[in-house]
Design an enzyme around this catalytic site. Sequence first.
Site, PDB file in Angstrom:
ATOM      1  N   ARG A 192       0.851  -1.184   0.000  1.00  0.00           N
ATOM      2  CA  ARG A 192       0.000   0.000   0.000  1.00  0.00           C
ATOM      3  C   ARG A 192       0.892   1.242   0.000  1.00  0.00           C
ATOM      4  NH1 ARG A 192      -3.370  -2.482  -1.890  1.00  0.00           N
ATOM      5  NH2 ARG A 192      -5.509  -2.888  -1.226  1.00  0.00           N
TER       6      ARG A 192
ATOM      7  N   HIS B  16      -0.875   0.095 -10.153  1.00  0.00           N
ATOM      8  CA  HIS B  16      -1.565  -0.904  -9.312  1.00  0.00           C
ATOM      9  C   HIS B  16      -2.023  -2.107 -10.159  1.00  0.00           C
ATOM     10  CE1 HIS B  16      -3.751  -1.143  -5.202  1.00  0.00           C
ATOM     11  NE2 HIS B  16      -3.634  -2.368  -5.710  1.00  0.00           N
TER      12      HIS B  16
HETATM   13  P1  NDP Z   1      -1.292 -11.207   4.584  1.00  0.00           P
HETATM   14  O1  NDP Z   1      -2.259 -10.699   5.600  1.00  0.00           O
HETATM   15  O2  NDP Z   1      -1.358 -12.626   4.189  1.00  0.00           O
HETATM   16  O3  NDP Z   1       0.202 -10.905   5.060  1.00  0.00           O
HETATM   17  C1  NDP Z   1       0.594  -9.693   5.626  1.00  0.00           C
HETATM   18  C2  NDP Z   1       2.020  -9.828   6.119  1.00  0.00           C
HETATM   19  O4  NDP Z   1       2.449  -8.574   6.620  1.00  0.00           O
HETATM   20  C3  NDP Z   1       2.135 -10.834   7.269  1.00  0.00           C
HETATM   21  O5  NDP Z   1       3.309 -11.596   7.132  1.00  0.00           O
HETATM   22  C4  NDP Z   1       2.230  -9.920   8.482  1.00  0.00           C
HETATM   23  O6  NDP Z   1       2.947 -10.479   9.574  1.00  0.00           O
HETATM   24  C5  NDP Z   1       2.997  -8.763   7.917  1.00  0.00           C
HETATM   25  N1  NDP Z   1       2.806  -7.575   8.736  1.00  0.00           N
HETATM   26  C6  NDP Z   1       1.668  -6.898   8.984  1.00  0.00           C
HETATM   27  N2  NDP Z   1       1.895  -5.878   9.827  1.00  0.00           N
HETATM   28  C7  NDP Z   1       3.223  -5.919  10.112  1.00  0.00           C
HETATM   29  C8  NDP Z   1       4.065  -5.129  10.929  1.00  0.00           C
HETATM   30  N3  NDP Z   1       3.595  -4.100  11.631  1.00  0.00           N
HETATM   31  N4  NDP Z   1       5.376  -5.465  11.010  1.00  0.00           N
HETATM   32  C9  NDP Z   1       5.859  -6.539  10.314  1.00  0.00           C
HETATM   33  N5  NDP Z   1       5.110  -7.315   9.507  1.00  0.00           N
HETATM   34  C10 NDP Z   1       3.812  -7.008   9.427  1.00  0.00           C
HETATM   35  O7  NDP Z   1      -1.506 -10.254   3.319  1.00  0.00           O
HETATM   36  P2  NDP Z   1      -1.133 -10.522   1.783  1.00  0.00           P
HETATM   37  O8  NDP Z   1       0.254 -11.047   1.702  1.00  0.00           O
HETATM   38  O9  NDP Z   1      -2.210 -11.278   1.117  1.00  0.00           O
HETATM   39  O10 NDP Z   1      -1.216  -9.023   1.216  1.00  0.00           O
HETATM   40  C11 NDP Z   1      -0.426  -7.982   1.762  1.00  0.00           C
HETATM   41  C12 NDP Z   1      -0.939  -6.641   1.226  1.00  0.00           C
HETATM   42  O11 NDP Z   1      -0.650  -6.522  -0.160  1.00  0.00           O
HETATM   43  C13 NDP Z   1      -2.452  -6.483   1.292  1.00  0.00           C
HETATM   44  O12 NDP Z   1      -2.864  -6.063   2.594  1.00  0.00           O
HETATM   45  C14 NDP Z   1      -2.721  -5.419   0.241  1.00  0.00           C
HETATM   46  O13 NDP Z   1      -2.666  -4.142   0.841  1.00  0.00           O
HETATM   47  C15 NDP Z   1      -1.554  -5.572  -0.725  1.00  0.00           C
HETATM   48  N6  NDP Z   1      -1.983  -6.066  -2.031  1.00  0.00           N
HETATM   49  C16 NDP Z   1      -1.651  -5.349  -3.156  1.00  0.00           C
HETATM   50  C17 NDP Z   1      -2.041  -5.787  -4.406  1.00  0.00           C
HETATM   51  C18 NDP Z   1      -1.624  -5.080  -5.657  1.00  0.00           C
HETATM   52  O14 NDP Z   1      -2.199  -5.335  -6.721  1.00  0.00           O
HETATM   53  N7  NDP Z   1      -0.630  -4.202  -5.604  1.00  0.00           N
HETATM   54  C19 NDP Z   1      -2.902  -6.986  -4.568  1.00  0.00           C
HETATM   55  C20 NDP Z   1      -3.122  -7.707  -3.335  1.00  0.00           C
HETATM   56  C21 NDP Z   1      -2.690  -7.234  -2.123  1.00  0.00           C
HETATM   57  P3  NDP Z   1       2.351 -11.760  10.355  1.00  0.00           P
HETATM   58  O15 NDP Z   1       2.436 -12.903   9.363  1.00  0.00           O
HETATM   59  O16 NDP Z   1       3.280 -11.940  11.479  1.00  0.00           O
HETATM   60  O17 NDP Z   1       0.936 -11.417  10.713  1.00  0.00           O
END
Ligand code: NDP
Length: 311
Positions: free
Chosen positions: A227, A275
């Site tokens: 994001r 995007h």
């Molecule tokens: P997930 O929820 O599966 O994974 C999120 C990851 O981020 C997890 O490993 C989580 O850690 C980590 N995380 C969250 N907060 C923190 C923090 N404060 N410090 C360290 N690590 C953190 O999401 P996805 O992988 O499916 O997607 C991630 C993001 O990608 C989505 O939220 C979306 O915004 C974006 N996205 C963008 C797209 C595009 O077209 N550009 C398409 C799809 C998604 P933990 O595992 O420990 O919880």
Amino acid sequence: MALLIETGLSDWMSDDEIAEEIRRLAPNADVRTPDTIGDASEITMIALVALKDDHPSRLPNLQLVQKLGAGVETIVSNPILPSNVRIARLKPDAPAQGIAEWFLAYILRRQRHMAFHESAQRRSEWIPKAPLFSPETKVGVLGLGHIGARTAEMLRAVGFQVIGWSRSPKSIEGVVCLHGENALTALLGQCDHICAILPSTPLTSGLFDEEMLSKIKPGSQLLNAGRGDLIDEIALVTALNNGNLSHAVLDVTSEEPLPASSPLWRHPNVTITPHVSGWHLGEALADVAENFQRLSSGKPILHEVDRERGY
Ligand code: NDP
């Protein structure tokens, strides 16, 4: 109980196309669109891209908001959504694969000096330049969730040294997995490419401010497909101008579409893609159909979002 499909988008799948596919997957489901909504009090689930302020009042018996994607920050943070309404997201393979490929493509572009060679070709100049060697290149992956883990595995399989970072401990074969706030700066100081695929939450928004950008190993490339609010874009331009950061590749920006007035468009060391890294929905609509059936029969919802945590 009825499912309303309301994306409000004109440049993606139409509501009718999505509704038709869900009816095919779940022939008994009562699937409606804004044109066929009928009695709105019968709607218990809505599948959407962005929550509108009038959705909760228009749909008094709403129980589940199904995001047709992964990022739920604007839904989770919307105070008008009653606390009893649940939120689900999608976790399809297709966009995870697409985003991992997007990271790989822009990493290889730099490793192989593609822009340099294309520019030299335009001048009919033969200028050998040693490519960077993947086994000697460290790539950091910020976020090791559904998409980040796939990205880390793909980069590892190609031969890069991969260091991942998440909130909680993780284990991915061949990948050094770090977690917690303090580990981030250690990762930034040693990686040649940093791939961010984090959700937008109060903890990640603005994380890459001037100070955090200064922790990045000089000459590295920063890629963001999570994001746009992760990065302070003014501080980013400063870091690029200082030469501390050599290139930024952004699939997401703080404002989308990125305004024409943004200096990011014209910066020689910034690459923007609009995007598009995770374009394909793949098999995800099956989970929407499944979630409607689960909601109707009181079973656990697939990929339910933790409203407190924000993702
Ligand atoms: P997930 O929820 O599966 O994974 C999120 C990851 O981020 C997890 O490993 C989580 O850690 C980590 N995380 C969250 N907060 C923190 C923090 N404060 N410090 C360290 N690590 C953190 O999401 P996805 O992988 O499916 O997607 C991630 C993001 O990608 C989505 O939220 C979306 O915004 C974006 N996205 C963008 C797209 C595009 O077209 N550009 C398409 C799809 C998604 P933990 O595992 O420990 O919880």
